[in-house]
Design an enzyme around this catalytic site. Structure first.
Site, PDB file in Angstrom:
ATOM      1  N   LYS A 171       2.222 -17.815   4.886  1.00  0.00           N
ATOM      2  CA  LYS A 171       2.284 -17.273   6.247  1.00  0.00           C
ATOM      3  C   LYS A 171       0.933 -16.713   6.662  1.00  0.00           C
ATOM      4  O   LYS A 171       0.456 -16.953   7.792  1.00  0.00           O
ATOM      5  CB  LYS A 171       3.359 -16.188   6.319  1.00  0.00           C
ATOM      6  CG  LYS A 171       3.354 -15.367   7.604  1.00  0.00           C
ATOM      7  CD  LYS A 171       3.600 -16.198   8.860  1.00  0.00           C
ATOM      8  CE  LYS A 171       3.696 -15.298  10.076  1.00  0.00           C
ATOM      9  NZ  LYS A 171       3.852 -16.055  11.332  1.00  0.00           N
ATOM     10  N   LYS A 239      -4.221  -7.262  12.137  1.00  0.00           N
ATOM     11  CA  LYS A 239      -3.509  -6.817  10.946  1.00  0.00           C
ATOM     12  C   LYS A 239      -3.278  -7.969   9.990  1.00  0.00           C
ATOM     13  O   LYS A 239      -3.515  -7.864   8.781  1.00  0.00           O
ATOM     14  CB  LYS A 239      -2.182  -6.174  11.371  1.00  0.00           C
ATOM     15  CG  LYS A 239      -1.325  -5.645  10.221  1.00  0.00           C
ATOM     16  CD  LYS A 239      -0.279  -6.646   9.720  1.00  0.00           C
ATOM     17  CE  LYS A 239       0.757  -6.993  10.776  1.00  0.00           C
ATOM     18  NZ  LYS A 239       1.813  -7.895  10.211  1.00  0.00           N
TER      19      LYS A 239
END
Length: 293
Positions: A171, A239
Site C-alpha cells: 500500500k 504522512k
C-alpha cells in the site's frame, strides 16, 4: 448475515460502512465525532458508545482511520477494541499505517485469542461509494477466507499478499507512485499551459495516452477546474510518504523520485494547501512558474 463493527467514518469509511448496511449486515458504528455517523445510522446502522462496545457486540470489527496513532488509540487505549475482544473475533484494519504500527496492533489482538487482517485499500472516494475498491490483504489465510465475502461487498479487486505485513508495504509503495504521478503530471500540465495549450485538453490527452492511468482520469476534471476538494489531502499523502521512507530505510531502498515529490507536497502545505487534494501540486507549480490561469 454478519455482525459487523465499524470504527472510522471519514471520506472512505462512511460509504464503505454504508455498503455493508445495504448488503443486509447488522452494523454498529463509532467515530470520534458522532455527527459523522448520522448518515450511516440513517441508512440502518446503530451507534456504539465506544470502540470497546463495538468490538464486544461484533464478530468482525473494521477500522478505517487516518493514521497509526489514531489506530493505536481506538485499538489499544482506554475503552478500546482490544478491551472488547474475545477469542474467535476478527479485526480488519483498512487504514494506511506502517508495518511497525501494524505489528503492535497484531500482538494485542492475538493476545485476546482474536485475529487481525490487514486490509488497506486502493481507490478513490467514488470507488468507495460504488464498491469498486481494490483491497490489499495480509494475515492468517484461513481468517482471510472468512473475511473475503465482506471484502467482496466493499471492492471488486481482491489481493491476498501473505501472512504478515505485506499489505502494508505494498500500500505504501503504491502511494509513492500515486503521489509521484501527480508531480510528473503537474510538470507536464504547467509546461503545456505556459506554451499556450488549453489545460482541459491537455489533461484529456494525458489521460488517454500511453502514460495515462485511472488516476489521471480521476484527476482530469479536478485539475482542469482548478478546484481541489480533498478526496485525498496533501496532509495525508505526506504522512503516507513519510511511512514509505521508514519502510525504505528498513529495507535499504533509495527513493529519489518520492523524495522530490515529498518536497513539493511540503511546499503545498506551507502555502496553506495542506487540506486540499494532493493533485493541487499542479497549482503549486503554476505559482512557482509565475503562471496564472
Amino acid at each position: 448475515m454478519a455482525r459487523i463493527g465499524w470504527i472510522g467514518l471519514g471520506n472512505m469509511g462512511n460509504p464503505m460502512s454504508q455498503n455493508l448496511v445495504k448488503a443486509g449486515h447488522e452494523v454498529i458504528v463509532w467515530n470520534r465525532t458522532k455527527s459523522k455517523a448520522d448518515e450511516v445510522i440513517a441508512a440502518g446502522a446503530t451507534w456504539g458508545a465506544s470502540p470497546k462496545e463495538v468490538a464486544a457486540k461484533s464478530d468482525f470489527i473494521f477500522t478505517m482511520v487516518a493514521d497509526g496513532p489514531t489506530l493505536h488509540a481506538v485499538t489499544l487505549g482506554k475503552d478500546s477494541i482490544v478491551e472488547g475482544l474475545s477469542a474467535g473475533k476478527i479485526v480488519i484494519d483498512m487504514s494506511t499505517v506502517s508495518p511497525a504500527e501494524s505489528e503492535k496492533v497484531n500482538e494485542a489482538v492475538e493476545s485476546k485469542g482474536a485475529k487481525l487482517i490487514r486490509g488497506p485499500v486502493t481507490g478513490s472516494t467514488v470507488l468507495a461509494q460504488n464498491a469498486g475498491l481494490g483491497i490489499l490483504a495480509s494475515g492468517d489465510k484461513a481468517t482471510y477466507d472468512k473475511v473475503l465475502p465482506l471484502f467482496e461487498t466493499l471492492g471488486k479487486n481482491q489481493f491476498y499478499l501473505g501472512s504478515g505485513e505485506e499489505a502494508r508495504v505494498l500500500k505504501l509503495a503504491i502511494n509513492t507512485m500515486i503521489a509521484s504521478t501527480m508531480q510528473i503530471q503537474a510538470e507536464a500540465v504547467v509546461l503545456s499551459e505556459k506554451a499556450g495549450l488549453d489545460v482541459g485538453q491537455v489533461c484529456e490527452v494525458i489521460a488517454g495516452s500511453a502514460v495515462g492511468s485511472p488516476l489521471c482520469g480521476y484527476k482530469k476534471a479536478v485539475i482542469t477546474e482548478g478546484v481541489y476538494a480533498p478526496a485525498f489531502s496533501v496532509k495525508l499523502m505526506m504522512k503516507d510518504l513519510d511511512l514509505a521512507f521508514e519502510a525504505a530505510k528498513q529495507y535499504g531502498v533509495p527513493m529519489t523520485a518520492t523524495a522530490i515529490t515529498r518536497q513539493s507536497l511540503a511546499a503545498a502545505a506551507a502555502t496553506g494547501r495542506a487540506e486540499k487534494d494532493f493533485s493541487v501540486l499542479t497549482q503549486v507549480l503554476e505559482d512557482a512558474s509565475g503562471y496564472k490561469r
